[in-house]
Each structure stands twice: as structure tokens, then as C-alpha cells.
Design a protein around this motif. Structure first.
Motif, PDB file in Angstrom:
ATOM      1  N   UNK A  12       0.837  -1.208   0.000  1.00 49.76           N
ATOM      2  CA  UNK A  12       0.000   0.000   0.000  1.00 49.76           C
ATOM      3  C   UNK A  12       0.871   1.256   0.000  1.00 49.76           C
ATOM      4  N   UNK A  13       1.876   1.287   0.865  1.00 47.85           N
ATOM      5  CA  UNK A  13       2.715   2.485   0.974  1.00 47.85           C
ATOM      6  C   UNK A  13       3.406   2.818  -0.349  1.00 47.85           C
ATOM      7  N   UNK A  14       3.816   1.797  -1.095  1.00 51.34           N
ATOM      8  CA  UNK A  14       4.535   2.030  -2.350  1.00 51.34           C
ATOM      9  C   UNK A  14       3.672   1.703  -3.569  1.00 51.34           C
ATOM     10  N   UNK A  15       2.360   1.683  -3.378  1.00 50.49           N
ATOM     11  CA  UNK A  15       1.365   1.501  -4.434  1.00 50.49           C
ATOM     12  C   UNK A  15       1.735   0.355  -5.382  1.00 50.49           C
ATOM     13  N   UNK A  16       1.909  -0.819  -4.816  1.00 53.86           N
ATOM     14  CA  UNK A  16       2.334  -1.990  -5.576  1.00 53.86           C
ATOM     15  C   UNK A  16       1.342  -2.393  -6.652  1.00 53.86           C
ATOM     16  N   UNK A  17       1.876  -2.706  -7.830  1.00 58.50           N
ATOM     17  CA  UNK A  17       1.075  -3.190  -8.952  1.00 58.50           C
ATOM     18  C   UNK A  17       1.710  -4.489  -9.438  1.00 58.50           C
ATOM     19  N   UNK A  18       0.923  -5.552  -9.443  1.00 56.07           N
ATOM     20  CA  UNK A  18       1.408  -6.860  -9.887  1.00 56.07           C
ATOM     21  C   UNK A  18       0.959  -7.086 -11.322  1.00 56.07           C
ATOM     22  N   UNK A  19       1.900  -7.461 -12.184  1.00 57.34           N
ATOM     23  CA  UNK A  19       1.594  -7.808 -13.562  1.00 57.34           C
ATOM     24  C   UNK A  19       1.854  -9.309 -13.705  1.00 57.34           C
ATOM     25  N   UNK A  20       0.770 -10.095 -13.762  1.00 55.63           N
ATOM     26  CA  UNK A  20       0.921 -11.544 -13.844  1.00 55.63           C
ATOM     27  C   UNK A  20       1.468 -11.990 -15.195  1.00 55.63           C
ATOM     28  N   UNK A  21       1.138 -11.274 -16.254  1.00 55.79           N
ATOM     29  CA  UNK A  21       1.628 -11.657 -17.578  1.00 55.79           C
ATOM     30  C   UNK A  21       3.140 -11.505 -17.661  1.00 55.79           C
ATOM     31  N   UNK A  22       3.652 -10.386 -17.147  1.00 54.59           N
ATOM     32  CA  UNK A  22       5.102 -10.127 -17.185  1.00 54.59           C
ATOM     33  C   UNK A  22       5.818 -10.663 -15.952  1.00 54.59           C
ATOM     34  N   UNK A  23       5.056 -11.109 -14.939  1.00 51.62           N
ATOM     35  CA  UNK A  23       5.594 -11.553 -13.645  1.00 51.62           C
ATOM     36  C   UNK A  23       6.520 -10.495 -13.059  1.00 51.62           C
ATOM     37  N   UNK A  24       5.927  -9.312 -12.841  1.00 52.73           N
ATOM     38  CA  UNK A  24       6.669  -8.213 -12.231  1.00 52.73           C
ATOM     39  C   UNK A  24       5.821  -7.535 -11.153  1.00 52.73           C
ATOM     40  N   UNK A  25       6.518  -6.941 -10.220  1.00 56.51           N
ATOM     41  CA  UNK A  25       5.920  -6.079  -9.201  1.00 56.51           C
ATOM     42  C   UNK A  25       6.480  -4.695  -9.438  1.00 56.51           C
ATOM     43  N   UNK A  26       5.588  -3.704  -9.562  1.00 57.32           N
ATOM     44  CA  UNK A  26       6.029  -2.335  -9.727  1.00 57.32           C
ATOM     45  C   UNK A  26       5.693  -1.578  -8.445  1.00 57.32           C
ATOM     46  N   UNK A  27       6.690  -0.913  -7.879  1.00 62.05           N
ATOM     47  CA  UNK A  27       6.518  -0.085  -6.698  1.00 62.05           C
ATOM     48  C   UNK A  27       6.839   1.349  -7.063  1.00 62.05           C
ATOM     49  N   UNK A  28       6.132   2.286  -6.432  1.00 62.68           N
ATOM     50  CA  UNK A  28       6.332   3.714  -6.720  1.00 62.68           C
ATOM     51  C   UNK A  28       6.847   4.413  -5.485  1.00 62.68           C
ATOM     52  N   UNK A  29       7.954   5.164  -5.655  1.00 64.85           N
ATOM     53  CA  UNK A  29       8.537   5.922  -4.545  1.00 64.85           C
ATOM     54  C   UNK A  29       7.774   7.215  -4.351  1.00 64.85           C
TER      55      UNK A  29
END
Length: 145
Positions: free
Chosen positions: A128-145
Motif C-alpha cells: 500500500x505504501x509504495x502503491x504496488x502493482x502486480x503484472x501476472x503476464x510479465x511476472x513483475x511487481x512495480x513499486x512507486x517511490x
């Protein structure tokens, strides 16, 4: 606003579901952790915390707190401690207030299924703090500072 993209590993729990694993660095060592969007709080293996906090006299001593964290896996005895640095990709969380749980039964199950052991569970506090976004197709986690 800068973002950090972190690779994920998808493991199959014998056709009973899936878990996402993410690499973390804690106590200057690389480990795997489960990425759990249903966990209210990130937790770490109690034995790992105890081992490193006993070896590092500058780290805070763990204190017992039986009702501090709840995850998918356990609601048992916990400890709290300050981890000097927790890394997820290039994100560095300094003086992270960590919660420790006994993850031995989880790791035993993982090993029986042929999966690697985990050192923790990354949960909602970080996501929540770093607004995590999971992309299952690319298998990545994106975090925002």
C-alpha cells in the motif's frame, strides 16, 4: 514519481493454487519471500531475525508481542525488531520495524513440494505504501517511490 520494477517467480502449489515469490535482501543476504496481497503486514522468519539480531549487538533486541501480525499462514507467537535495511529491488527501507513469525511449517511444505524456502512474506504495509502493482503476464511487481 519514480518506479521500481521487480521480477517475480510464480510457483504452483500442486494444482491447489499459486504463490508469487519476490527476492529480498535482509541482513545483506538475498532471500525469497512470498508476495501476499491478503497479508495485512509483512513478516519475516523468526529464526532469521533472532539469529541476526543476536549476532549484531547494534540491532534492537526483539520483544514479544502475540497479537501484532496476522497472515495467511499463522497467528502464533511473534517478535518485533528493527532491521537495519530491507531491500526489494532498488527500494531500500531503512530501520524497518519487522515482525517475526515461525515460518518452519511453511518452509517444510514448500520443500516437500520442491520449492525453495522463504525468509518472509511481503504484505499490505509495503504494497500500500509504495502503491504496488502486480503484472501476472510479465511476472513483475512495480513499486512507486
Amino acid at each position: 514519481m519514480s518506479s521500481i520494477t521487480i521480477p517475480l517467480k510464480l510457483i504452483n502449489l500442486q494444482d491447489d493454487g499459486f504463490h508469487l515469490l519476490v527476492e529480498i535482501v535482509i541482513f545483506k543476504q538475498s532471500h525469497l519471500a512470498v508476495l501476499d496481497t491478503g497479508a495485512s503486514r509483512s513478516v519475516f522468519d523468526k529464526t532469521l531475525l533472532e539469529q541476526h539480531l543476536t549476532e549484531n549487538p547494534s540491532a534492537e533486541e526483539p520483544s514479544t508481542d502475540e497479537s501484532y501480525a496476522t497472515t495467511l499462514f499463522s497467528t502464533s507467537n511473534t517478535l518485533t525488531a528493527t532491521v537495519p535495511v530491507l531491500k526489494l529491488g532498488s527500494l531500500k527501507l531503512k530501520k524497518y520495524a519487522a515482525v517475526g513469525l515461525d515460518l518452519q511449517s511453511v518452509n517444510e511444505t514448500y520443500q516437500q513440494l520442491g520449492h525453495p524456502v522463504i525468509a518472509g512474506i511481503i504484505g499490505g504495509d509495503i504494497l500500500v505504501q509504495y502503491r504496488g502493482v502486480i503484472n501476472y503476464k510479465k511476472l513483475t511487481l512495480k513499486l512507486y517511490k
